[in-house]
Design a protein around this motif. Structure first.
Motif, PDB file in Angstrom:
ATOM      1  N   GLY A  13       0.811  -1.212   0.000  1.00  0.00           N
ATOM      2  CA  GLY A  13       0.000   0.000   0.000  1.00  0.00           C
ATOM      3  C   GLY A  13       0.843   1.260   0.000  1.00  0.00           C
ATOM      4  N   ALA A  14       1.883   1.277   0.840  1.00  0.00           N
ATOM      5  CA  ALA A  14       2.751   2.448   0.915  1.00  0.00           C
ATOM      6  C   ALA A  14       3.512   2.649  -0.389  1.00  0.00           C
ATOM      7  N   ARG A  15       3.909   1.547  -1.018  1.00  0.00           N
ATOM      8  CA  ARG A  15       4.608   1.665  -2.304  1.00  0.00           C
ATOM      9  C   ARG A  15       3.699   2.277  -3.363  1.00  0.00           C
ATOM     10  N   GLU A  16       2.444   1.837  -3.387  1.00  0.00           N
ATOM     11  CA  GLU A  16       1.517   2.368  -4.386  1.00  0.00           C
ATOM     12  C   GLU A  16       1.215   3.843  -4.131  1.00  0.00           C
ATOM     13  N   ASP A  17       1.121   4.248  -2.873  1.00  0.00           N
ATOM     14  CA  ASP A  17       0.934   5.669  -2.555  1.00  0.00           C
ATOM     15  C   ASP A  17       2.134   6.481  -3.032  1.00  0.00           C
ATOM     16  N   LEU A  18       3.333   5.948  -2.804  1.00  0.00           N
ATOM     17  CA  LEU A  18       4.543   6.643  -3.235  1.00  0.00           C
ATOM     18  C   LEU A  18       4.584   6.772  -4.752  1.00  0.00           C
ATOM     19  N   LEU A  19       4.279   5.695  -5.459  1.00  0.00           N
ATOM     20  CA  LEU A  19       4.318   5.734  -6.916  1.00  0.00           C
ATOM     21  C   LEU A  19       3.280   6.704  -7.468  1.00  0.00           C
ATOM     22  N   ALA A  20       2.124   6.765  -6.826  1.00  0.00           N
ATOM     23  CA  ALA A  20       1.107   7.721  -7.267  1.00  0.00           C
ATOM     24  C   ALA A  20       1.622   9.151  -7.128  1.00  0.00           C
ATOM     25  N   SER A  21       2.320   9.429  -6.041  1.00  0.00           N
ATOM     26  CA  SER A  21       2.894  10.761  -5.846  1.00  0.00           C
ATOM     27  C   SER A  21       3.950  11.062  -6.901  1.00  0.00           C
ATOM     28  N   LEU A  22       4.789  10.080  -7.218  1.00  0.00           N
ATOM     29  CA  LEU A  22       5.839  10.287  -8.212  1.00  0.00           C
ATOM     30  C   LEU A  22       5.260  10.449  -9.610  1.00  0.00           C
ATOM     31  N   GLU A  23       4.155   9.761  -9.881  1.00  0.00           N
ATOM     32  CA  GLU A  23       3.521   9.921 -11.184  1.00  0.00           C
ATOM     33  C   GLU A  23       2.965  11.335 -11.349  1.00  0.00           C
ATOM     34  N   VAL A  24       2.368  11.863 -10.292  1.00  0.00           N
ATOM     35  CA  VAL A  24       1.879  13.248 -10.331  1.00  0.00           C
ATOM     36  C   VAL A  24       3.051  14.204 -10.535  1.00  0.00           C
ATOM     37  N   LEU A  25       4.133  13.981  -9.805  1.00  0.00           N
ATOM     38  CA  LEU A  25       5.311  14.840  -9.908  1.00  0.00           C
ATOM     39  C   LEU A  25       5.908  14.792 -11.308  1.00  0.00           C
ATOM     40  N   SER A  26       5.993  13.609 -11.894  1.00  0.00           N
ATOM     41  CA  SER A  26       6.624  13.473 -13.201  1.00  0.00           C
ATOM     42  C   SER A  26       5.849  14.195 -14.296  1.00  0.00           C
ATOM     43  N   GLU A  27       4.552  14.397 -14.086  1.00  0.00           N
ATOM     44  CA  GLU A  27       3.722  15.041 -15.094  1.00  0.00           C
ATOM     45  C   GLU A  27       3.499  16.525 -14.832  1.00  0.00           C
ATOM     46  N   ALA A  28       4.009  17.043 -13.717  1.00  0.00           N
ATOM     47  CA  ALA A  28       3.778  18.441 -13.350  1.00  0.00           C
ATOM     48  C   ALA A  28       4.599  19.381 -14.236  1.00  0.00           C
ATOM     49  N   ASP A  29       4.011  20.516 -14.563  1.00  0.00           N
ATOM     50  CA  ASP A  29       4.742  21.525 -15.311  1.00  0.00           C
ATOM     51  C   ASP A  29       5.907  22.040 -14.473  1.00  0.00           C
ATOM     52  N   GLY A  30       7.062  22.163 -15.103  1.00  0.00           N
ATOM     53  CA  GLY A  30       8.215  22.687 -14.393  1.00  0.00           C
ATOM     54  C   GLY A  30       8.840  21.722 -13.410  1.00  0.00           C
ATOM     55  N   ALA A  31       8.477  20.436 -13.489  1.00  0.00           N
ATOM     56  CA  ALA A  31       9.066  19.447 -12.581  1.00  0.00           C
ATOM     57  C   ALA A  31      10.556  19.322 -12.861  1.00  0.00           C
ATOM     58  N   PRO A  32      11.352  19.016 -11.836  1.00  0.00           N
ATOM     59  CA  PRO A  32      12.794  18.842 -12.063  1.00  0.00           C
ATOM     60  C   PRO A  32      13.076  17.566 -12.839  1.00  0.00           C
ATOM     61  N   VAL A  33      14.281  17.456 -13.342  1.00  0.00           N
ATOM     62  CA  VAL A  33      14.749  16.188 -13.881  1.00  0.00           C
ATOM     63  C   VAL A  33      14.711  15.167 -12.747  1.00  0.00           C
ATOM     64  N   LEU A  34      14.150  13.999 -13.017  1.00  0.00           N
ATOM     65  CA  LEU A  34      14.021  12.963 -11.992  1.00  0.00           C
ATOM     66  C   LEU A  34      14.930  11.788 -12.328  1.00  0.00           C
ATOM     67  N   VAL A  35      15.698  11.344 -11.342  1.00  0.00           N
ATOM     68  CA  VAL A  35      16.514  10.136 -11.479  1.00  0.00           C
ATOM     69  C   VAL A  35      16.241   9.287 -10.246  1.00  0.00           C
ATOM     70  N   MET A  36      15.712   8.096 -10.467  1.00  0.00           N
ATOM     71  CA  MET A  36      15.302   7.229  -9.361  1.00  0.00           C
ATOM     72  C   MET A  36      16.028   5.901  -9.429  1.00  0.00           C
ATOM     73  N   VAL A  37      16.612   5.491  -8.310  1.00  0.00           N
ATOM     74  CA  VAL A  37      17.323   4.218  -8.202  1.00  0.00           C
ATOM     75  C   VAL A  37      16.395   3.167  -7.619  1.00  0.00           C
ATOM     76  N   SER A  38      16.444   1.956  -8.178  1.00  0.00           N
ATOM     77  CA  SER A  38      15.613   0.881  -7.648  1.00  0.00           C
ATOM     78  C   SER A  38      16.218  -0.473  -8.000  1.00  0.00           C
ATOM     79  N   HIS A  39      15.802  -1.499  -7.244  1.00  0.00           N
ATOM     80  CA  HIS A  39      16.132  -2.882  -7.588  1.00  0.00           C
ATOM     81  C   HIS A  39      14.996  -3.527  -8.383  1.00  0.00           C
ATOM     82  N   HIS A  40      13.815  -2.912  -8.386  1.00  0.00           N
ATOM     83  CA  HIS A  40      12.606  -3.605  -8.811  1.00  0.00           C
ATOM     84  C   HIS A  40      11.884  -2.854  -9.929  1.00  0.00           C
ATOM     85  N   VAL A  41      11.563  -3.570 -11.016  1.00  0.00           N
ATOM     86  CA  VAL A  41      10.813  -2.937 -12.108  1.00  0.00           C
ATOM     87  C   VAL A  41       9.400  -2.575 -11.667  1.00  0.00           C
ATOM     88  N   GLU A  42       8.891  -3.255 -10.642  1.00  0.00           N
ATOM     89  CA  GLU A  42       7.542  -2.952 -10.147  1.00  0.00           C
ATOM     90  C   GLU A  42       7.461  -1.541  -9.562  1.00  0.00           C
TER      91      GLU A  42
END
Length: 267
Positions: A177-206
Motif C-alpha cells: 500500500g505504501a509503495r503504491e501511494d509513493l508511486l502515485a505521488s511520483l507519477e503526479v510529480l513526473s507530469e507536473a509543469d516545471g518538474a525537475p529532472v528525476l533520477v530514481m534508483v531501484s532494484h525492482h521494475v515494479e
C-alpha cells in the motif's frame, strides 16, 4: 542548457575495488530516468557523482552546466534535491512534517532560530498538497510510517525548487500500500509543469512509476543498457542485469518481472 548532466568515461576506483567503470551517460532536461541494478552494481556511487558529492577517479562529469573539479560544489549542490535514509536519520523525531519540509529552505535539519517568511509556508503547503500529505502537516516525523516518511523526504527535497531530484531507492522497506501511494505521488510529480529532472534508483521494475521515460541498467559497475524505457527494458537486458533468465510483463504502463520457468527462454 539542454543536458542536466553528462558523464563521459567516468570511473570510480577505491583500493582493491572498481565501483564504476567507464560510464558514459547523458540526461536531458525533461527526462525521467530509472536506474536499475542488483546490490553492489554501483547505483549509489553513481548517484553521488551525479549529485556532486563524489568526484570521479577518471573521466569527466558535467552537472547542471558545470564540470566537477572546476566549480564550487557547495553552490552546485543547492540546485540538486536528494532523498535517502541518511537524511531521514538526521530529522529530529519531534519535528513536525511541515517544519521538516519548510526547514529545507535554510538547508537545516530541525527548526532552530531561523525566521521563515509567508512564502516559505505557502511553498511547503503547496508541495505537501501535490504529494498528498497535507493531513500529515502537524504530525511529528517520529510518528510517521515508512511510506509517510518517504513522501515527506520528497516534499523536503522539492522545497528549494531544485533543477534535479535524485531518489535513492525510495521504495525500499515499503509495504504494498505504501509503495503504491509513493508511486502515485511520483507519477503526479513526473507530469507536473516545471518538474525537475528525476533520477530514481531501484532494484525492482515494479517500482517504476508511469511517466518515466528512460532507463539505465547497471551490473558490477558497468552499463548493461541505457535508453528509452519502452525500447531498452526487455527481458533480455533485465536478465543480463540481474544475472538470471527473467520474464517481463507490462500492464497499463506498469512493469512486472519474475524468474523464467525452467526450460523457458526469456524473450
Amino acid at each position: 542548457m539542454s543536458s542536466a548532466f553528462e558523464l563521459t568515461r567516468v570511473s570510480v576506483v577505491r583500493p582493491g575495488k572498481i565501483l564504476l567503470s567507464n560510464i558514459t551517460w547523458s540526461v536531458e532536461v525533461g527526462e525521467r530516468w530509472i536506474v536499475l541494478g542488483p546490490n553492489g552494481a554501483g547505483k549509489s556511487t553513481l548517484m553521488q557523482v551525479v549529485g556532486a558529492t563524489m568526484f570521479p577517479s577518471s573521466g569527466t562529469a558535467d552537472v547542471l552546466g558545470h564540470r566537477l573539479g572546476e566549480v564550487d560544489v557547495f553552490d552546485l549542490r543547492t540546485r540538486i534535491g536528494h532523498t535517502g535514509t541518511a537524511i531521514a536519520e538526521r530529522i529530529p523525531p519531534h519535528e513536525t512534517v511541515r517544519d521538516a519540509v519548510m526547514s529545507a529552505a535554510y538547508a537545516v535539519l530541525g527548526r532552530w532560530q531561523e525566521r521563515y517568511e509567508d512564502i516559505d509556508g505557502t511553498r511547503a503547503d503547496q508541495i505537501m498538497g501535490e504529494l498528498g500529505i497535507t493531513t500529515l502537516a502537524d504530525r511529528t516525523f517520529g510518528t510517521l510510517s515508512e511510506g509517510e516518511r518517504k513522501r515527506t523526504l520528497i516534499a523536503r527535497a522539492l522545497m528549494t525548487d531544485p533543477e534535479m531530484l535524485l531518489l535513492d531507492e525510495p521504495g525500499a522497506g515499503l509495504d504494498l500500500g505504501a509503495r503504491e501511494d509513493l508511486l502515485a505521488s511520483l507519477e503526479v510529480l513526473s507530469e507536473a509543469d516545471g518538474a525537475p529532472v528525476l533520477v530514481m534508483v531501484s532494484h525492482h521494475v515494479e517500482e517504476i512509476p508511469r511517466g518515466f521515460t528512460h532507463v539505465l541498467m547497471l551490473r558490477e559497475g558497468q552499463v548493461v543498457a541505457q535508453g528509452p524505457l519502452s525500447e531498452t527494458l526487455t527481458a533480455k537486458t533485465l536478465g543480463r542485469t540481474f544475472g538470471m533468465r527473467l520474464d517481463l510483463t507490462v500492464d497499463d504502463g506498469r512493469y512486472g518481472a519474475r524468474r523464467a520457468a525452467y526450460g523457458h527462454r526469456a524473450g
